[in-house]
Scaffold this active site. Sequence first.
Site, PDB file in Angstrom:
ATOM      1  N   THR A 167       0.890  -1.361  -0.018  1.00  9.86           N
ATOM      2  CA  THR A 167      -0.134   0.420  -0.084  1.00  9.86           C
ATOM      3  C   THR A 167       1.255   1.568   0.197  1.00  9.86           C
ATOM      4  OG1 THR A 167      -1.646  -1.392   1.491  1.00  9.86           O
ATOM      5  CG2 THR A 167      -1.914   1.171   1.655  1.00  9.86           C
ATOM      6  N   ARG A 195     -13.693  -8.036  -1.653  1.00 11.14           N
ATOM      7  CA  ARG A 195     -12.894  -7.578  -0.340  1.00 11.14           C
ATOM      8  C   ARG A 195     -12.096  -5.933  -0.499  1.00 11.14           C
ATOM      9  NH1 ARG A 195      -7.796  -5.750   1.193  1.00 11.14           N
ATOM     10  NH2 ARG A 195      -6.853  -7.498   3.330  1.00 11.14           N
ATOM     11  N   ASP A 198      -7.448  -2.865   5.376  1.00 14.88           N
ATOM     12  CA  ASP A 198      -7.821  -1.862   5.673  1.00 14.88           C
ATOM     13  C   ASP A 198      -7.699  -0.598   5.163  1.00 14.88           C
ATOM     14  OD1 ASP A 198      -5.232  -2.755   4.741  1.00 14.88           O
ATOM     15  OD2 ASP A 198      -4.347  -1.329   6.289  1.00 14.88           O
ATOM     16  N   THR A 218       0.395   0.468   6.435  1.00 15.58           N
ATOM     17  CA  THR A 218       0.510  -0.303   5.339  1.00 15.58           C
ATOM     18  C   THR A 218       0.833  -2.139   5.934  1.00 15.58           C
ATOM     19  OG1 THR A 218       1.544  -1.508   3.295  1.00 15.58           O
ATOM     20  CG2 THR A 218       3.217   0.474   5.367  1.00 15.58           C
TER      21      THR A 218
HETATM   22  N1  GLY Z   1      -2.279  -2.933   3.723  1.00 18.67           N
HETATM   23  C1  GLY Z   1      -3.599  -3.442   2.541  1.00 18.67           C
HETATM   24  C2  GLY Z   1      -4.356  -4.249   2.173  1.00 18.67           C
HETATM   25  O1  GLY Z   1      -4.564  -4.977   3.100  1.00 18.67           O
HETATM   26  O2  GLY Z   1      -5.699  -4.409   1.806  1.00 18.67           O
END
Ligand code: GLY
Length: 310
Positions: A167, A195, A198, A218
């Site tokens: 991320t 899906r 976070d 991230t």
């Molecule tokens: N941190 C990015 C995700 O798991 O979508």
Amino acid sequence: MMKPVIVVHGGAGVIRKEKESGYLSGVKRAALRGYDILKQGGNAVTAVEEAVVVFENDPHFNAGYGSVLNEDGEVEMDAIIMDGRDLTSGAVSAVKCIANPIKLARLVMEKTDHILLTCKGASLFAKAQGIPEVPGEQLITEFSRERWKKNLKSASNPVACQFGLGTVGAVAVDTQGNVASATSTGGIINKMAGRVGDTACIGCGGYADNNIGAISTTGHGESIMKVTLARLILHYMEKGMSTEEAADAGLNYMKTRVDGYGGVIFVNNSGEWTAKFSTEQMSWAAVKDGQLQCGISTGENKTEPVDTSL
Ligand code: GLY
């Protein structure tokens, strides 16, 4: 007047040797883009948004162009932005066919009464706001497609799916002392369609509060969500920890409590900042006091002077 500060990350995970220089030049460009805005008196929200746009347009990073693919071989992206002045926030989740999800997140923050728009509703809102639709294929790199195919073959091996977390995000404090955060992602490789991770969730992928500071996270999204990592770290700050101690404590709690790994960037309302990760690597850069610092691996920070004449 505050001295402005920006910190950015290009994602936590494992970075292949041959890609290190691309990641480093990407994080530097993103940080300098945000810093230019801050130096010219621009606000923290615009600085973090524009820094993230640099990442979304760079195929090295898992956001916008270069995003990982879901199990159907499509790009679905999440993004969030937050303004520390009044805790307003905007986010989008599972959006397809737009180049810069962070811009759409900002429009959600500023033009709607909501915090999070998803899927079709987010697409309709993007259209209504004049954001051009791009063909999904245009967001896919050759590298993403190859990795997707490889992971399809090894879907029974969960370790294979741990690689390529990445991320992107930015946090800043501007000359007025206001803080902001922005985070954007393609999510995790070969995720189920629909899906949401976070990144789109306030307090998980990011948080900003002028009373404390701004944070972008991230790493493994489901783990970050279980411990609401961004807000948890700000909570540790409220309890009196330093930026470094709070970041370490949050990452450590995620590791011990849910066996989750990731990274964070954090700036407090006095301009103290940190970049921490519990993964093997995380690309990051920060600009403060005319100095750019950047790194990928623990203990390997580089410092360079920055032209502050702007
Ligand atoms: N941190 C990015 C995700 O798991 O979508």
